[in-house]
Design a protein around this motif. Structure first.
Motif, short mmCIF file in Angstrom:
data_model
loop_
_atom_site.label_atom_id
_atom_site.label_comp_id
_atom_site.label_asym_id
_atom_site.label_seq_id
_atom_site.Cartn_x
_atom_site.Cartn_y
_atom_site.Cartn_z
N UNK A 23 34.95 27.20 38.72
CA UNK A 23 35.98 27.42 37.96
C UNK A 23 36.62 26.21 37.66
N UNK A 24 36.88 26.04 36.41
CA UNK A 24 37.26 24.90 35.60
C UNK A 24 38.58 24.88 35.51
N UNK A 25 39.28 26.18 35.13
CA UNK A 25 40.69 26.29 34.54
C UNK A 25 41.33 27.35 35.37
N UNK A 26 42.59 27.07 35.60
CA UNK A 26 43.41 28.02 36.24
C UNK A 26 44.51 28.32 35.57
N UNK A 27 44.61 29.40 34.81
CA UNK A 27 45.89 29.54 33.61
C UNK A 27 47.08 29.96 34.42
N UNK A 28 48.31 29.74 33.59
CA UNK A 28 49.57 29.93 33.70
C UNK A 28 50.01 31.03 34.53
N UNK A 29 50.64 31.00 35.79
CA UNK A 29 51.10 32.18 36.53
C UNK A 29 50.09 32.61 37.11
N UNK A 30 48.75 32.25 37.38
CA UNK A 30 47.54 33.16 37.68
C UNK A 30 47.85 33.64 38.99
N UNK A 31 48.47 32.92 39.97
CA UNK A 31 48.60 33.34 41.57
C UNK A 31 50.19 33.18 41.80
N UNK A 32 50.96 33.49 40.98
CA UNK A 32 52.29 33.24 41.05
C UNK A 32 52.80 34.41 41.77
N UNK A 33 53.98 33.79 42.84
CA UNK A 33 54.38 34.96 43.81
C UNK A 33 53.40 35.63 44.77
N UNK A 34 52.16 35.06 45.02
CA UNK A 34 51.61 35.50 45.97
C UNK A 34 51.80 34.79 47.50
N UNK A 35 52.81 35.24 48.00
CA UNK A 35 53.46 34.58 48.99
C UNK A 35 52.84 34.80 50.22
N UNK A 36 51.82 35.59 50.53
CA UNK A 36 51.08 35.82 51.63
C UNK A 36 49.77 34.60 51.94
N UNK A 37 49.71 33.96 50.60
CA UNK A 37 48.31 33.13 50.71
C UNK A 37 48.69 31.98 51.79
N UNK A 38 47.98 31.65 52.81
CA UNK A 38 47.94 30.79 53.81
C UNK A 38 46.98 29.65 53.49
N UNK A 39 45.60 30.04 53.04
CA UNK A 39 44.76 29.06 52.75
C UNK A 39 44.24 29.13 51.37
N UNK A 40 44.22 27.81 50.80
CA UNK A 40 43.72 27.64 49.62
C UNK A 40 42.81 26.77 49.24
N UNK A 41 41.37 26.98 48.82
CA UNK A 41 40.46 25.87 48.69
C UNK A 41 40.39 25.77 47.17
N UNK A 42 40.53 24.52 46.58
CA UNK A 42 40.31 24.42 45.15
C UNK A 42 38.94 24.09 44.90
N UNK A 43 38.60 24.68 43.70
CA UNK A 43 37.23 24.57 43.18
C UNK A 43 36.75 22.95 42.82
N UNK A 44 35.52 22.73 43.14
CA UNK A 44 35.07 21.21 42.76
C UNK A 44 35.27 20.60 41.35
N UNK A 45 34.79 21.77 40.41
CA UNK A 45 34.79 21.54 39.09
C UNK A 45 36.23 21.68 38.33
#
Length: 186
Positions: A23-45
């Motif tokens: 994944x190279x791009x995460x667009x505006x508001x893509x995960x907005x208000x996903x308030x249960x997310x505790x863990x997030x791993x960012x893509x290397x690319x």
């Protein structure tokens, strides 16, 4: 999958996000208000994070860009991530307006030597912050960048490149009461 589109996971009930490395791009508001997310791993690319894309992830505690190609964070990208208490900016050079506003669990705001630009209100109202470290390559701190961090006791400035305070308006407005004595040039 190279792009995650606008509102793709808006208000999702997911607790963990392990985004694929391609994944190279995460667009505006893509995960907005996903308030249960505790863990997030960012893509290397990863090369682009849009405006408000992770806004309101109230359960997110740990955030690292250490293994990404990302240089810039979109406006409000992590605003209101109220449980965020660890931040590794990796290679980030530009932190745009309101990126980490209201991240009230962040105890230390550590801007490493890669950071060059801090936008308006980028760390506004991070009420848990006790220390601010400004790396040696920061040249611009916009208006209200650190406003309202009332518990800050010390600001450490590593370099002498800060040449633009965009009029200098309220960059450190309403910091802790002893912060003037606590500014240290290192």
């Amino acid at each position: 999958l190279k792009t995650i589109g606008e509102y793709a996971f808006y208000n999702t009930g997911l607790k963990e996000l392990y985004l694929p490395d391609n994944v190279e791009s995460i667009s505006d508001n893509a995960f907005m208000f996903s308030d249960k997310v505790e863990h997030l791993r960012m893509p290397r690319q990863l090369k682009e994070i849009g405006t408000n894309c992770f806004y309101g992830l109230a359960s997110l505690k740990h955030l690292s860009f250490a293994d990404t190609n990302l240089n810039e964070l979109g406006e409000g990208a992590f605003k209101n991530c109220t449980s965020l208490n660890y931040l590794d900016l990796g290679n980030i050079k530009t932190i745009n307006a309101r990126t980490f506003e209201n991240c009230s669990a962040l105890e230390t705001i550590y801007l490493n030597d890669n950071v060059e630009f801090v936008g308006e209100g980028a760390f506004k109202n991070c009420l848990g912050a006790k220390n601010i470290y400004l790396g040696k390559n920061i040249h611009t701190l916009e208006n209200n960048a650190f406003e309202g961090n009332v518990n800050v006791g010390k600001v450490f400035v590593a370099g002498d490149k800060i040449t633009d305070l965009t009029s200098g308006n309220n960059v450190f407005l309403n910091l802790g009461k002893n912060v003037v004595e606590g500014v240290e040039i290192i």
